[in-house]
Write a protein that holds these residues in place. Structure first.
Motif, PDB file in Angstrom:
ATOM      1  N   GLU A 284      79.092 -26.077   6.782  1.00 24.99           N
ATOM      2  CA  GLU A 284      77.684 -26.469   6.770  1.00 24.99           C
ATOM      3  C   GLU A 284      76.904 -25.754   5.667  1.00 24.99           C
ATOM      4  O   GLU A 284      75.920 -26.288   5.142  1.00 24.99           O
ATOM      5  CB  GLU A 284      77.059 -26.180   8.138  1.00 24.99           C
ATOM      6  CG  GLU A 284      77.599 -27.088   9.246  1.00 24.99           C
ATOM      7  CD  GLU A 284      77.105 -26.674  10.620  1.00 24.99           C
ATOM      8  OE1 GLU A 284      76.326 -25.687  10.698  1.00 24.99           O
ATOM      9  OE2 GLU A 284      77.496 -27.327  11.610  1.00 24.99           O
ATOM     10  N   LYS A 285      77.341 -24.570   5.294  1.00 21.63           N
ATOM     11  CA  LYS A 285      76.672 -23.807   4.229  1.00 21.63           C
ATOM     12  C   LYS A 285      77.137 -24.231   2.836  1.00 21.63           C
ATOM     13  O   LYS A 285      76.640 -23.716   1.831  1.00 21.63           O
ATOM     14  CB  LYS A 285      76.933 -22.314   4.421  1.00 21.63           C
ATOM     15  CG  LYS A 285      76.258 -21.710   5.643  1.00 21.63           C
ATOM     16  CD  LYS A 285      76.612 -20.232   5.772  1.00 21.63           C
ATOM     17  CE  LYS A 285      75.949 -19.619   6.994  1.00 21.63           C
ATOM     18  NZ  LYS A 285      76.318 -18.187   7.162  1.00 21.63           N
TER      19      LYS A 285
ATOM     20  N   GLU B  14      86.944 -21.636  15.054  1.00 24.77           N
ATOM     21  CA  GLU B  14      86.440 -22.982  14.750  1.00 24.77           C
ATOM     22  C   GLU B  14      84.951 -22.933  14.421  1.00 24.77           C
ATOM     23  O   GLU B  14      84.496 -23.557  13.448  1.00 24.77           O
ATOM     24  CB  GLU B  14      86.673 -23.928  15.928  1.00 24.77           C
ATOM     25  CG  GLU B  14      86.162 -25.334  15.642  1.00 24.77           C
ATOM     26  CD  GLU B  14      86.231 -26.264  16.849  1.00 24.77           C
ATOM     27  OE1 GLU B  14      85.950 -27.471  16.683  1.00 24.77           O
ATOM     28  OE2 GLU B  14      86.543 -25.783  17.953  1.00 24.77           O
ATOM     29  N   ASN B  15      84.192 -22.196  15.215  1.00 22.05           N
ATOM     30  CA  ASN B  15      82.752 -22.102  14.975  1.00 22.05           C
ATOM     31  C   ASN B  15      82.457 -21.482  13.608  1.00 22.05           C
ATOM     32  O   ASN B  15      81.565 -21.941  12.880  1.00 22.05           O
ATOM     33  CB  ASN B  15      82.094 -21.271  16.081  1.00 22.05           C
ATOM     34  CG  ASN B  15      82.214 -21.922  17.444  1.00 22.05           C
ATOM     35  OD1 ASN B  15      82.315 -23.144  17.551  1.00 22.05           O
ATOM     36  ND2 ASN B  15      82.212 -21.119  18.500  1.00 22.05           N
ATOM     37  N   GLN B  16      83.209 -20.452  13.241  1.00 27.23           N
ATOM     38  CA  GLN B  16      82.990 -19.797  11.951  1.00 27.23           C
ATOM     39  C   GLN B  16      83.355 -20.717  10.782  1.00 27.23           C
ATOM     40  O   GLN B  16      82.664 -20.737   9.756  1.00 27.23           O
ATOM     41  CB  GLN B  16      83.810 -18.511  11.892  1.00 27.23           C
ATOM     42  CG  GLN B  16      83.354 -17.439  12.869  1.00 27.23           C
ATOM     43  CD  GLN B  16      84.220 -16.197  12.817  1.00 27.23           C
ATOM     44  OE1 GLN B  16      84.421 -15.614  11.750  1.00 27.23           O
ATOM     45  NE2 GLN B  16      84.741 -15.788  13.958  1.00 27.23           N
ATOM     46  N   CYS B  17      84.421 -21.481  10.944  1.00 22.71           N
ATOM     47  CA  CYS B  17      84.814 -22.419   9.881  1.00 22.71           C
ATOM     48  C   CYS B  17      83.772 -23.516   9.705  1.00 22.71           C
ATOM     49  O   CYS B  17      83.415 -23.880   8.574  1.00 22.71           O
ATOM     50  CB  CYS B  17      86.175 -23.037  10.209  1.00 22.71           C
ATOM     51  SG  CYS B  17      87.576 -21.899  10.074  1.00 22.71           S
ATOM     52  N   ARG B  18      83.288 -24.050  10.818  1.00 24.09           N
ATOM     53  CA  ARG B  18      82.270 -25.115  10.737  1.00 24.09           C
ATOM     54  C   ARG B  18      80.982 -24.587  10.111  1.00 24.09           C
ATOM     55  O   ARG B  18      80.320 -25.292   9.339  1.00 24.09           O
ATOM     56  CB  ARG B  18      82.003 -25.692  12.128  1.00 24.09           C
ATOM     57  CG  ARG B  18      83.156 -26.523  12.683  1.00 24.09           C
ATOM     58  CD  ARG B  18      82.793 -27.203  13.979  1.00 24.09           C
ATOM     59  NE  ARG B  18      83.897 -27.978  14.514  1.00 24.09           N
ATOM     60  CZ  ARG B  18      84.203 -29.220  14.151  1.00 24.09           C
ATOM     61  NH1 ARG B  18      83.452 -29.832  13.236  1.00 24.09           N
ATOM     62  NH2 ARG B  18      85.223 -29.851  14.693  1.00 24.09           N
ATOM     63  N   ALA B  19      80.624 -23.357  10.438  1.00 22.14           N
ATOM     64  CA  ALA B  19      79.416 -22.764   9.852  1.00 22.14           C
ATOM     65  C   ALA B  19      79.563 -22.642   8.338  1.00 22.14           C
ATOM     66  O   ALA B  19      78.606 -22.896   7.586  1.00 22.14           O
ATOM     67  CB  ALA B  19      79.162 -21.396  10.479  1.00 22.14           C
ATOM     68  N   ARG B  20      80.724 -22.297   7.871  1.00 23.40           N
ATOM     69  CA  ARG B  20      80.968 -22.202   6.431  1.00 23.40           C
ATOM     70  C   ARG B  20      80.902 -23.571   5.760  1.00 23.40           C
ATOM     71  O   ARG B  20      80.374 -23.707   4.650  1.00 23.40           O
ATOM     72  CB  ARG B  20      82.313 -21.528   6.173  1.00 23.40           C
ATOM     73  CG  ARG B  20      82.265 -20.019   6.302  1.00 23.40           C
ATOM     74  CD  ARG B  20      83.646 -19.393   6.378  1.00 23.40           C
ATOM     75  NE  ARG B  20      83.589 -17.947   6.206  1.00 23.40           N
ATOM     76  CZ  ARG B  20      83.162 -17.102   7.144  1.00 23.40           C
ATOM     77  NH1 ARG B  20      82.763 -17.573   8.323  1.00 23.40           N
ATOM     78  NH2 ARG B  20      83.117 -15.795   6.908  1.00 23.40           N
TER      79      ARG B  20
END
Length: 310
Positions: A227-228, A219-225
C-alpha cells in the motif's frame, strides 16, 4: 521384492498425480497436473477439486500407461491425526479401489503427508532415513508442520506433529501476497523470481510460541508495504524472509529439544531456492528436487512398494 511395481495415486487440493515405482531399478515415473484456478482467486472449493480430479484421472492414467502393477497405493487423507479429512482425496481412493479390485492386487492407504515425506527422502537420496528417527518439515499451501518421523511396522513411517504455524500457513502467506501483487495462483515460483531480483535480504523477527510460529502478522506487514508503494521485488523478498526466519527458529528450537537429528524439508514451498540455501547452510537440511517437493504421488508409490517388502 525386486519385482514389485506399485501404482500410486494422490488427489490433493492442488494437483492430480499418478506415479509408478519400479523396485527393480528404483525408478519413479510420474504424470501429474495442477488443478485449474480462476485468475485472481486463491484456491478451489472442495467440490470443484473433486470434479477436476474425476476428469483428470483417466487422462493421466492413459498417459502413464502402467504395466505389470503388483500393488496399488493411495493417499486417503491429509494427516495421521484423528478427524483429518478432505473430500478431494475421495477421487483417488475410488480409482485406487477399482484398479486394485480389477487387477486383484493389494491396496495400501497412506496420508498425503506421509507421501510428501517419503518423496523427499527418495529425492534427497537418503533411504537410510526410513530406518531411523528424524525431523521433517512439511511446508505447503495447507501446512506448516514440523514432524517427528519414525519407522513403523504397519505404515512404514509415522509422522507426529511436534510444531507448526498457529494461524496462517507458509504457502497461504506466499499465495495471498502473490495474488495481491497480480501473480497467478499458485504464486510461489513467480514470487521467488521477484524476490531474487530484490536489492537485499531482510531479518524480520519471528513471532513464536515455543517451537510454534505465527505468520498472520507477516501478511499484514507485506500488505502495508504494498500500500505504501514499496517495489514488488522488495515485498516478495520480505515475505519469503519471514518464512525463512520462522522455519529457522522452529528448526533450532526443535533440535534443541529432540537432539541432533537429521532434518528433511518437504512440500511445495521447500522447492524455493532462497529457503533451501539458508536452511541447508545453517542446519545441513536435506531437500528433494522441485518435482518431488510439490504435491506428487511418488512417495505414495514408494511407500506401497515398501509395504510389499521392498
Amino acid at each position: 521384492m525386486s519385482s514389485t511395481v506399485c501404482l500410486g495415486l494422490d488427489t490433493s487440493n492442488y494437483t492430480t498425480s499418478l506415479a509408478l515405482y519400479r523396485a527393480a531399478n528404483n525408478t519413479v515415473c510420474q504424470q501429474k497436473r495442477l488443478l485449474p484456478v480462476k485468475e485472481g482467486e486463491r484456491g478451489l472449493r472442495q467440490s470443484d477439486a473433486l470434479f477436476h480430479h474425476t476428469c483428470r484421472l483417466p487422462e493421466l492414467m492413459e498417459a502413464l500407461a502402467p504395466r505389470e502393477v503388483t500393488c496399488v497405493a493411495v493417499s486417503d487423507r491429509p494427516r495421521e491425526t484423528e478427524g483429518s479429512y478432505m473430500p478431494c482425496f475421495l477421487a483417488g481412493v475410488a480409482a485406487a479401489r477399482q484398479i486394485a479390485t480389477v487387477l486383484q492386487v493389494p491396496l495400501y492407504t497412506f496420508t498425503h503427508q506421509q507421501g510428501h515425506v517419503a518423496a523427499a527422502v527418495y529425492g534427497a537420496a537418503c533411504p537410510a532415513l526410513f530406518e531411523q528417527r528424524f525431523l521433517a518439515f512439511h511446508v505447503s499451501g495447507g501446512t506448516t508442520d514440523a514432524l517427528l518421523v519414525e519407522p513403523h511396522p504397519e505404515t512404514v513411517i509415522t509422522c507426529r506433529q511436534v510444531a507448526g504455524s498457529l494461524d496462517l500457513k507458509a504457502g497461504q502467506l506466499i499465495d495471498r501476497i502473490g495474488v495481491a501483487m497480480g501473480l497467478s495462483f499458485p504464486a510461489g515460483p513467480a514470487l521467488e523470481q521477484l524476490a531474487l531480483a530484490a536489492e537485499g535480504m531482510y531479518s524480520p523477527r519471528p513471532s513464536m510460541e515455543g517451537a510454534d510460529c505465527h505468520l498472520s502478522g507477516a501478511e499484514n506487514q507485506c500488505r502495508a508495504r504494498l500500500e505504501k508503494g514499496v517495489p514488488r521485488e522488495e515485498v516478495a523478498r520480505f515475505c519469503l524472509d519471514h518464512v525463512r526466519v520462522a522455519l529457522e527458529e522452529m528448526t533450532a528450537r526443535l533440535l534443541s529439544e529432540y537432539g541432533d537429528l537429521p532434518v528433511l524439508y518437504a512440500g511445495g514451498v521447500m522447492s524455493n531456492s532462497i529457503l533451501k540455501e539458508a536452511l541447508g547452510a545453517r542446519f545441513g537440511g536435506l531437500f528433494a528436487p522441485p518435482i518431488l517437493s510439490a504435491d506428487n504421488a511418488a512417495g505414495i508409490a514408494l511407500l506401497g512398494a515398501m509395504k510389499e517388502g521392498l
